[in-house]
Design a protein around this motif. Structure first.
Motif, PDB file in Angstrom:
ATOM      1  N   ALA A 187      10.419   0.360   3.394  1.00  0.00           N
ATOM      2  CA  ALA A 187      11.648   1.140   3.549  1.00  0.00           C
ATOM      3  C   ALA A 187      12.826   0.445   2.889  1.00  0.00           C
ATOM      4  N   ASN A 190      12.510   1.109  -0.826  1.00  0.00           N
ATOM      5  CA  ASN A 190      12.813   2.493  -1.183  1.00  0.00           C
ATOM      6  C   ASN A 190      14.307   2.792  -1.152  1.00  0.00           C
ATOM      7  N   TYR A 274      -1.426  10.944  -2.577  1.00  0.00           N
ATOM      8  CA  TYR A 274      -0.237  10.090  -2.636  1.00  0.00           C
ATOM      9  C   TYR A 274       0.583  10.344  -3.896  1.00  0.00           C
ATOM     10  N   THR A 277       2.919  12.942  -2.710  1.00  0.00           N
ATOM     11  CA  THR A 277       3.956  12.547  -1.753  1.00  0.00           C
ATOM     12  C   THR A 277       4.881  11.495  -2.360  1.00  0.00           C
ATOM     13  N   PHE A 278       4.363  10.287  -2.590  1.00  0.00           N
ATOM     14  CA  PHE A 278       5.222   9.255  -3.163  1.00  0.00           C
ATOM     15  C   PHE A 278       5.624   9.602  -4.598  1.00  0.00           C
ATOM     16  N   PHE A 281       8.532  11.750  -4.389  1.00  0.00           N
ATOM     17  CA  PHE A 281       9.722  10.999  -3.992  1.00  0.00           C
ATOM     18  C   PHE A 281      10.325  10.253  -5.177  1.00  0.00           C
ATOM     19  N   SER A 320      13.757   8.022   1.896  1.00  0.00           N
ATOM     20  CA  SER A 320      13.475   6.677   2.400  1.00  0.00           C
ATOM     21  C   SER A 320      13.522   6.634   3.924  1.00  0.00           C
ATOM     22  N   ARG A 323      10.511   8.328   5.785  1.00  0.00           N
ATOM     23  CA  ARG A 323       9.161   7.764   5.646  1.00  0.00           C
ATOM     24  C   ARG A 323       8.616   7.164   6.940  1.00  0.00           C
ATOM     25  N   GLY A 377       9.033  12.210   2.010  1.00  0.00           N
ATOM     26  CA  GLY A 377       9.094  10.947   2.729  1.00  0.00           C
ATOM     27  C   GLY A 377       8.153  10.928   3.922  1.00  0.00           C
ATOM     28  N   ASN A 380       4.759  10.557   2.631  1.00  0.00           N
ATOM     29  CA  ASN A 380       4.480   9.168   2.233  1.00  0.00           C
ATOM     30  C   ASN A 380       3.941   8.375   3.415  1.00  0.00           C
ATOM     31  N   GLY A 381       4.671   8.466   4.540  1.00  0.00           N
ATOM     32  CA  GLY A 381       4.271   7.710   5.714  1.00  0.00           C
ATOM     33  C   GLY A 381       2.937   8.149   6.276  1.00  0.00           C
ATOM     34  N   TYR A 384      -0.082   7.257   3.787  1.00  0.00           N
ATOM     35  CA  TYR A 384      -0.366   5.826   3.792  1.00  0.00           C
ATOM     36  C   TYR A 384      -1.046   5.430   5.102  1.00  0.00           C
TER      37      TYR A 384
END
Length: 477
Positions: A187, A190, A274, A277-278, A281, A320, A323, A377, A380-381, A384
């Motif tokens: 975080a 980011n 991913y 998602t990422f 972002f 950010s 996430r 975001g 992303n979390g 992962y």
């Protein structure tokens, strides 16, 4: 025993229970580090780990700042005397992501080769090259495009820092605290994208006032501050790492684990998710300033006294901050379920952007993109968070009888590889937007491509990890 004057002082208090004694050697190398040893951890390990985490976050934060600099600078290049076409502009935006994603793979293994503290010093100092290079390039409107593109690519050094930073911090913390530490590290990095987009326009406009008496970025002299303003902070990060961080002698890379993870189909499935998602972002963080400039030029910046403020920073800021909530929601409701919902929201929001563009309402446009950043975001979390769960369930589904240590090795290796592959989305999104604009004069076809990609990723996530008949879902869903 070390005679290094900068080595941390050994505690003179006897431990409450037997524990492995740390040995501090020259060059700030620590022997016998074992965060799972409760006595060692409570006596001195926690303090050392937190100190290394703090400087790691700062260095990684600057890496993300440098990674995003060209996405901010390109919108001011015409005013500084440059005349690049749309395709060239998007290449300048996307090249840092291409280089950064590629560097994440070798950067994962630099900690075991050189030491976490040593590599943090080197990787921080390497950021001086793209920042000073940017300042020199934009100061001269005659700089050829190929040189601008090469220097923009060097900004990818900042993107590679994420992999080495995460690999380093994972060795410092026990399993029970590793997730929180890595979450803070990610975080903090980011947030660099958001802070760069907030601070650079303000610094450029204030420099223009001082040098020309007008709050605009006319001329490269004021635009050069976009790179130079970070040089002192980079030097502080390098000096801080040199004086306050440590190398762990037992921080060994797992090349065999990475090679084994590459053979796992689930690695590639999650990496694909991913990217959505990422990749969204970091990709939309890069293009958001230009999209605002192209769709709503009068809203590209707001005057606050002598400073110019761009609201583009709100996008990566929201992404950010959201996430960590993706990880929390994944813990409660399941990573696959939250990821599917995130893709559904991203597809719906993108369709709404397309439908409402004719209204030419900036505030609606901004609100929709902030929703898109928030969904990415959260995705992303949650994505992962899926990785260790998926590898554990896949092992049970295959009835392979894999030992937990083997499963953990694969999951740990997959975390680094997925972060590298996902970052390529930051290259794909600007390139699709640039190609769409060049071919049709509109960004709308690219947005439809994004909708299709999100729908496909939703289907893949559901089919592989939520559908009742899928092997992984049966193993533990």
């Amino acid at each position: 025993m070390s005679t290094d004057p900068q080595a941390p002082a050994r505690s003179t208090t006897a431990p409450a229970s037997p524990a492995i004694q740390l040995d501090f050697r020259s060059g700030r190398w620590i022997e016998h580090w074992n965060p799972e040893d409760t006595a060692q951890w409570e006596r001195e390990g926690r303090r050392i780990a937190k100190r290394n985490l703090n400087w790691s976050i700062f260095a990684e934060f600057l890496g993300f700042v440098v990674w995003q600099l060209w996405s901010i600078v390109v919108v001011s290049l015409p005013a500084a005397g440059f005349s690049f076409d749309t395709s060239q502009t998007f290449w300048l935006i996307s090249m840092p992501s291409l280089v950064g994603a590629t560097l994440r793979i070798p950067y994962t293994f630099t900690v075991s080769r050189f030491g976490g503290r040593n590599w943090t010093i080197v990787s921080a100092l390497l950021l001086l090259i793209p920042t000073i290079g940017l300042a020199l390039c934009v100061a001269n409107p005659g700089t050829p495009f190929w040189l601008m593109l090469a220097v923009a690519g060097l900004a990818g050094l900042g993107g590679g820092n994420f992999a080495s930073s995460m690999a380093n911090i994972t060795f410092f913390f026990p399993a029970r605290e590793k997730g929180w530490a890595l979450g803070l590290n990610a975080a903090g990095g980011n947030l660099g994208a958001a802070i760069a987009q907030l601070a650079v326009p303000i610094a450029v406009s204030l420099t223009a006032v001082v040098t020309t008496g007008a709050a605009s970025a006319k001329g490269g002299s004021s635009l050069a501050i976009a790179g130079l303003m970070w040089v002192p902070l980079i030097l502080i990060a390098a000096i801080g790492a040199w004086r306050r961080m440590d190398n762990l002698s037992n921080a060994k890379g797992d090349l065999a684990g990475s090679l084994a993870a590459l053979k796992e189909p689930h690695l590639w499935i999650v990496a694909f998710l991913y990217i959505g998602t990422f990749g969204s972002f970091i990709g939309f963080s890069g293009v958001f300033p230009k999209l605002i400039k192209d769709f709503f030029p009068s809203y590209s910046s707001f005057a606050i006294g002598a400073a110019a403020l761009s609201l583009a920073f709100l996008g990566p800021l929201v992404g950010s901050l959201s996430r960590p909530y993706g990880g929390k929601l994944a813990d409660r409701f399941g990573g696959a379920r939250i990821t599917v919902i995130a893709f559904a929201v991203m597809a719906a929001v993108t369709l709404t952007v397309i439908a409402t563009l004719p209204l030419k309402n900036f505030w609606l446009f901004l609100a929709l993109f902030l929703a898109l950043f928030a969904a990415s975001g959260i995705g992303n979390g949650s994505t992962y968070r899926m990785i260790p769960v998926i590898f554990a369930r896949a092992s049970r589904a295959a009835k392979a009888g894999a030992a937990p240590s083997h499963t953990n090795r694969l999951a740990s290796a997959a975390l680094g590889l997925v972060s590298a592959i996902g970052a390529y989305g930051g290259f794909v999104i600007p390139q699709l937007l640039g190609a769409s604009s060049s071919a049709t004069g509109s960004y709308v076809p690219a947005f439809f491509c994004f909708v299709g990609a999100y729908a496909l990723m939703l289907i893949v996530a559901w089919a592989c990890y939520l559908r009742r008949s899928s092997a992984v879902a049966q193993a533990g869903a």
